[in-house]
Every structure is written in structure tokens, then in C-alpha cells.
Enzyme design. Structure first.
Site, PDB file in Angstrom:
ATOM      1  N   TYR A  83       0.852  -1.187   0.000  1.00 27.99           N
ATOM      2  CA  TYR A  83       0.000   0.000   0.000  1.00 27.99           C
ATOM      3  C   TYR A  83       0.893   1.244   0.000  1.00 27.99           C
ATOM      4  CZ  TYR A  83      -3.872  -3.112   1.342  1.00 27.99           C
ATOM      5  OH  TYR A  83      -4.813  -4.108   1.389  1.00 27.99           O
ATOM      6  N   SER A 137     -13.291  -4.958   0.730  1.00 29.77           N
ATOM      7  CA  SER A 137     -14.166  -4.285  -0.229  1.00 29.77           C
ATOM      8  C   SER A 137     -15.653  -4.526   0.039  1.00 29.77           C
ATOM      9  CB  SER A 137     -13.824  -4.713  -1.665  1.00 29.77           C
ATOM     10  OG  SER A 137     -14.288  -3.764  -2.602  1.00 29.77           O
ATOM     11  N   GLY A 177     -23.366   5.012  -2.683  1.00 26.02           N
ATOM     12  CA  GLY A 177     -24.451   5.894  -3.087  1.00 26.02           C
ATOM     13  C   GLY A 177     -24.095   6.777  -4.270  1.00 26.02           C
TER      14      GLY A 177
END
Length: 347
Positions: free
Chosen positions: A56, A208, A217
Site C-alpha cells: 500500500y 471491499s 451511493g
């Protein structure tokens, strides 16, 4: 009050929401101080489980986590990280070999500013490395006190079983946790991964749970293509004009309406759904901003009615991945033609 759950059969207690840190660093939030503020707020809110990985932001995420846990916070956190991905041009700076594991665990310990890692996870399978080679190296690290437990991520059911077999027959430390993708739009692990994990008493840490942003949304019919760095990196997974993603867009729209009817946000519905499965230990949330974290905290206290769960099953049938790309890993037996074709006959 957080309702802590068992990390498999280890006796360790972890929060249902695990703070994922993939978005801390240049890949997401480059501001170290702001990222640390987010981590501290998550810990202050009852989360005691933090997950990161060496790849990461090429180790920078681990460095940020290390800064956040300095000053006495480390002892109260169950800290997980991962190895496997490439960290340089050297072909041996990657994979699941003993050579790389022994070297890379020291790098992770240094970046994290700690003497031990609670859960050290194999980030992906490596078809070129004997799994016993990997488990042997990890078992040595457990005995040295550098790691406490071993986990895997996005392993197929047969590989999960193989790991248990190797531990039993060859005297290796047992894998205690699996980290697969799981969300309202990617339910494929319900077929075999979750039942296998339950059979062997493994913890399951789902990554996830918001389907990479599809369940925030932002993906709604008629709203246009959302802009994000993730969509830029993986256009094939996020392009709403792609035929493969049309089913995801339609499902996201239906799920958003279902959440509204139930008096919930879509984020709450998505996280509560993942945590409803009895095999799931923790859902890994990966906020980039303080506001995103705020919108996800408390979702572990939401319980969905049987009627809502039945409606979800109608929108996305159990055991279904609406897009094959969301499986997280595709076996080399399928992706490499040479693995499934005999050599051409001699002329």
C-alpha cells in the site's frame, strides 16, 4: 459498546469493523497527519483491529500506521499486514518464498515501529512457490515471536484446505484467517470459501464490503460516471458504460432504494449485510477521509430484518458475483494459456 468477535479459534477478540489503510498515503490520502487523525478516531470509537499491507503506497501506509500507534497505542491494537506484491524491479522482491518473507517481515516491522505483527497474511497465492515453503517460513517467524498468527487473502477453497492439511501433516503453524472480497455485489464466496472457513474454524475478514465505491451511493442510474482515482486505475471495473458493469449499476440502484425504504444509508445496508453472515468476523472499511469514516462507524450495530435480507437475495442471488472482475484473484491455470495447452508438436 462494541460487540467484539472471536478471531477464529485464537481467543483474540476483534471489532466487527476493521480499519483498512490502503487509502492512506499517495494512493489516497497523502496527508500523514490527517490519516493519523482518522486512525485515532477509529480507535477511540471502539475499533481495535487495523489492517495494512507492504504494497500500500509502497510501504508508506505501514509507516503512517506506525506513527499512529506510537505513544502507547500499539498494545491495544490487533495489527495485521500482508506480503506478496512486488516492491521493486528485483524479481525476488515479491512472492511467497522463504527468502522474501524473512526479508520483508523485517521491513514491515521497521515501518510499523513494532516488535511483532499480530496477523501476517499471504496477500495472494503464488503458483510458483510450494505452499509448504511459505508456511515453513511463517511458522519460524511465529516461533521467533515476530508474528503471532498466519492468514491468507483471496485464496481459493482448495488452497485453504491445502494449508490446513500442510499444517497438520507437516507440523506447521495453522492458518487462522482468510481475507476474501465480499459485498452485496460480490457474493461468490458464499458458495465454498465461507463454508470451508466455518468448517476449519477460520476467521474471515472481508475486504471491499462497499464494492470499491459502488455501494457508497455515488453509483446511481442517470447520475453519470463518478470520478475517482480508483476508477482511473481500474477503468474496466468502474466504467458504468461497460456491459459487464450494467448489472452492477442496476443492482446498486435497487439496493439504494431498498436501503432508503429501510431507513438506512446504502453504506449501512452494505456493511450490515456483510456482518450478518455467521462466517464473517470483520468487515474491512477503507476510508480516505474523516467524513467517510464517520459514515461507516456504527454500521456494526445495524441488524437487517429477514424481509430486507430476502429482498437483497432477489436483487443479487446468493453465491453470485455480478462481475467476474470482482473475485479479486483469477487462477493462473485460467489466465496463462500455457498452463492449459499442451506444447506444440515438433515439426
Amino acid at each position: 459498546m462494541t460487540d467484539y468477535r472471536n478471531l477464529g479459534r485464537t481467543g483474540v477478540k476483534v471489532s466487527p469493523l476493521c480499519l483498512g489503510t490502503m487509502m492512506f498515503g499517495p494512493r489516497g490520502n497523502p496527508d500523514h497527519d490527517d490519516s493519523i487523525r482518522i486512525i485515532h478516531h477509529a480507535l477511540d470509537s471502539g475499533i481495535n483491529f487495523v489492517d495494512t499491507a507492504d504494497v500500500y503506497s509502497v510501504g508508506e501506509s505501514e509507516t503512517i500506521v506506525g506513527k499512529a500507534l506510537a505513544g502507547g497505542r500499539r498494545d491495544d491494537v490487533v495489527l495485521a499486514t500482508k506480503f506478496h506484491g512486488s516492491l521493486g524491479s528485483d524479481p525476488n522482491q515479491q512472492g511467497n518464498s522463504r527468502r522474501w518473507i524473512i526479508r520483508e517481515v523485517e521491513n514491515s516491522l521497521r515501518r510499523l515501529g513494532t516488535d511483532w505483527i499480530d496477523l501476517y497474511q499471504v496477500h495472494r497465492p503464488d503458483p510458483d512457490t510450494d505452499f509448504d515453503e511459505t508456511l515453513g517460513a511463517l511458522s519460524d517467524l511465529v516461533r521467533q515471536g515476530k508474528i503471532r498468527y498466519i492468514g491468507t487473502s483471496t485464496f481459493e477453497p482448495s488452497a485453504i484446505v491445502e494449508g490446513q492439511w500442510i499444517a497438520e501433516r507437516r507440523g506447521r503453524e495453522r492458518v487462522v484467517a482468510e481475507q476474501p472480497p465480499y459485498s452485496l455485489l460480490a457474493r461468490g464466496i458464499e458458495r465454498e470459501v465461507l463454508p470451508v472457513a466455518q468448517r476449519y474454524g477460520l476467521a474471515v475478514l472481508s475486504w471491499s464490503p462497499l464494492a470499491g465505491g459502488w455501494l457508497t451511493g455515488r453509483y446511481r442510474a442517470g447520475a453519470g460516471q463518478p470520478v475517482s482515482s480508483r476508477a482511473e486505475r481500474q477503468a474496466e471495473r468502474f466504467d458504468i458504460a461497460s456491459p459487464e458493469n450494467s448489472a452492477k449499476l442496476a443492482a446498486a440502484e435497487a439496493l439504494a432504494q431498498l436501503a432508503e425504504d429501510a431507513g438506512l444509508t446504502l453504506v449501512q445496508l452494505a456493511l450490515a449485510f456483510v456482518l450478518e453472515h455467521p462466517a464473517i468476523t470483520s468487515a474491512i472499511i477503507g476510508p480516505r477521509t474523516f467524513e467517510q469514516l464517520q459514515g461507516q462507524l456504527g454500521a456494526d450495530r445495524v441488524r437487517l430484518s429477514r424481509d430486507v435480507l430476502d429482498q437483497i437475495d432477489k436483487i443479487v442471488p446468493p453465491g453470485t458475483n455480478l462481475s467476474a472482475r470482482d473475485a479479486g484473484y483469477h487462477p493462473v491455470a485460467l489466465t496463462d494459456p500455457a498452463r492449459r495447452r499442451r506444447a506444440a508438436p515438433a515439426a
